[in-house]
Structures are given as structure tokens and as C-alpha cells.
Design an enzyme around this catalytic site. Sequence first.
Site, mmCIF file in Angstrom:
data_model
loop_
_atom_site.group_PDB
_atom_site.id
_atom_site.type_symbol
_atom_site.label_atom_id
_atom_site.label_comp_id
_atom_site.label_asym_id
_atom_site.label_seq_id
_atom_site.Cartn_x
_atom_site.Cartn_y
_atom_site.Cartn_z
ATOM 1 N N GLY A 12 0.795 -1.222 0.016
ATOM 2 C CA GLY A 12 0.043 0.008 -0.038
ATOM 3 C C GLY A 12 1.033 1.273 -0.087
ATOM 4 N N ARG A 39 -3.435 -11.724 -2.183
ATOM 5 C CA ARG A 39 -3.438 -11.385 -3.832
ATOM 6 C C ARG A 39 -2.253 -10.786 -4.021
ATOM 7 N NH1 ARG A 39 -6.857 -7.740 -1.058
ATOM 8 N NH2 ARG A 39 -6.261 -5.648 -0.817
ATOM 9 N N ARG A 101 -5.274 3.111 19.241
ATOM 10 C CA ARG A 101 -4.844 4.669 19.548
ATOM 11 C C ARG A 101 -5.268 4.722 20.975
ATOM 12 N NH1 ARG A 101 -6.001 7.288 13.735
ATOM 13 N NH2 ARG A 101 -4.136 6.422 12.653
ATOM 14 N N CYS A 132 -2.854 10.902 10.886
ATOM 15 C CA CYS A 132 -1.878 11.811 10.200
ATOM 16 C C CYS A 132 -2.089 13.382 10.505
ATOM 17 C CB CYS A 132 -2.181 11.466 8.472
ATOM 18 S SG CYS A 132 -3.718 11.659 8.006
ATOM 19 N N GLY A 163 -4.676 10.522 1.855
ATOM 20 C CA GLY A 163 -4.974 10.170 3.284
ATOM 21 C C GLY A 163 -6.108 8.881 2.979
ATOM 22 N N ARG A 237 -11.498 17.403 3.081
ATOM 23 C CA ARG A 237 -10.912 16.760 1.943
ATOM 24 C C ARG A 237 -10.640 17.600 0.906
ATOM 25 N NH1 ARG A 237 -7.889 12.746 3.272
ATOM 26 N NH2 ARG A 237 -9.648 11.359 3.789
ATOM 27 N N HIS A 244 -1.012 17.367 3.803
ATOM 28 C CA HIS A 244 -1.965 17.798 4.419
ATOM 29 C C HIS A 244 -1.668 19.201 5.094
ATOM 30 C CE1 HIS A 244 -3.995 14.133 4.378
ATOM 31 N NE2 HIS A 244 -4.018 13.624 5.786
ATOM 32 N N ASN A 317 1.784 13.855 4.663
ATOM 33 C CA ASN A 317 0.768 12.996 5.344
ATOM 34 C C ASN A 317 1.454 11.602 5.272
ATOM 35 O OD1 ASN A 317 -0.512 13.498 2.859
ATOM 36 N ND2 ASN A 317 -1.569 11.867 3.300
#
Length: 342
Positions: A12, A39, A101, A132, A163, A237, A244, A317
Amino acid sequence: MGYRVVVVGATGNVGREMLNILAEREFPLDELAVVASSRSTGDEIDFGDTGKLLKVKNIEHFDFAGWDMALFACGSAATKIYAPKAAAAGCTVIDNSSLYRMDPDVPLIVPEVNPEAIKDYARKNIIANPNCSTAQMVVALKPLHDYATIKRVVVSTYQSVSGAGKQGMDELFEQSRNIFVGDSVEAKKFTKQIAFNVIPHIDSFLDDGSTKEEWKMVVETKKILDPKIKVTATCVRVPVFVGHSESINIEFENEISAAKAQSILRESPGVMLVDKREDGGYVTPVECVGEYATYISRVREDSTIENGLSLWCVSDNLRKGAALNAVQIAELLGRKHLQKAA
């Protein structure tokens, strides 16, 4: 002597950035494994610019025993399954998802802000990486809080589509292209058109009308920096691929001038002050991509409240907001606790 490190979710955006940063910072490695879902098994990915190719292993069959650290960048669902397995096998997890978190037994760490909190990592053998948008904000707030004690923060974010992962970046690109050639625009990843638009909605809505992204900024800032600080956030966004931005208004208990704040920030770890009161004398998201620093500009006094400041904060970010912070935590863990590297 180095460390045996696993990057989970290596294919990713954040996982690839973790690999880049491990290579750039010459993290002391004895062995590096990259794992992802079935995958991606067998795919090869670059280890930064080292020229080395790493073959992706299947997370379902990976044995964490004997590995020192695992940097997780695979989302909460997979983390919930595999992070406890890694931690139980003696591999310390540094998790980029939101899952742990706010767990009181899991330290939430930004190394420039609260490195001392890492001492509690052994309770679950898991360390959490913050959201972030929270990460860059607390880097900016910490030195100012130490000097004048922050009472209240009002933050509006301008968050890039990265993000939301590769799907978010693809959607911005495809919509922009479609608009230019006159094709129809369809919103898939986002709730409304993102190209040439802004969307005041990140993550799910809560009962009080705020979003989960806004809630994260509130509670994470309190956990990392100081539970007494009041925070209100509006998260938006914007059609930017990476980086960011945040407009931050701060109310302090004690007097602090803009000049003093600039002086403090100029010397603060992880901060780069670029604040010239002239055309272009500030940093925008495009300029922060690929950089480690959290950039601060537009520092000025707020005359509407006593002891108030406003500032502009920009950061990559995918780096400080995610991958860089995780690698910095790994470095801190190695220095303070594992101490294997020469």
C-alpha cells in the site's frame, strides 16, 4: 548487530513509504520481510532506492516469532487479527491504524512530542501511530505548549486524497481528467465530487454532528500532549494528491508573541519555520512532498482573544503523518529498549 523487521501491508501507499524511509535513514537491519494479503503474495517491491527487490509474503502464513518489530500499515480489520499474534510471538507491533490509539495500555507516540511514553509499550507489546492530521499538529503545538501552556485549539484541516489511500488518489486523477475531456464524473471513494471541489466530511459521522476524523484529532491530542487542552476540529478533504495542511488557532494561558513563537519553532525538533511576510513566503502541500519536516508558516497574533496565535501547518501525510513517524518510533524503541544495534 541490527534488527529483524517486518513491514505489514507493504504494497500500500504507507507500506511502500515505510520501505523508502527505512532505506533512506539506513535503519539498522539484519533482515527485512514484507508481507501483505494473499492477492499480493509473490509480487516484488523495491526497497527504496537500494536496488534490492523484496518478495511479498502472505500474512496468513507468516510466523512473527523471532522478529523484533513489525510496522503495520494494513488497516484496522487486518490489524485486529494479526497484531495480537505478532505481539504474542514477541514481535513489537508499531501500528498505523486507529485500532489501538485510545487503548490505555498502548502508548500513542510522536517521538518529538512524548518519547517518554514508550516505556509502557511492553504492556501489550504494541505501540500506536497517531492519525496523520494529529501527528503534524502536535509537533507544532508541543514547543509552544511547553513555553506558554495551551488552553484551547481550533483547527481546520485541508487533507489530501492520499489520506484515503490509492483509491482516493485514483479518483481525483480520473475525475480531473474526465472534466477536462467532457466526460461524466462519478463519486466512488468520496461522498461527492473531489476534483475542483472540497468536501467537509472525512470518516463517519458521530451523534454530535462531528466526524470520526475530527474526534480523533481531539482525543489523540489530549492523550499525546495534555488532557487539559480543549480542541475543536473541522476536517476537510481537498483536491491535493499528497500533503495535509492545517489552519490552527491557539489560545494560551500565558503571554506569547508571534516573534517569540517564531523563535521557539525555529529551534524545535521536526519543525521547519518558513515564515516570510511576502509573496510566496510560506509553504504549500506541493513543496512538502517527500520531506521529513512539519512546516510552519503565517505565525501571527490573534487580537480577538487574550494570548492568542494563529499559524499554518503543512506536512507530507504519508511521511510524518504515517510512515516516517512509525520508523521514528522504531528507532526510539531500538535506542531505548531493544538496544541490539551497534
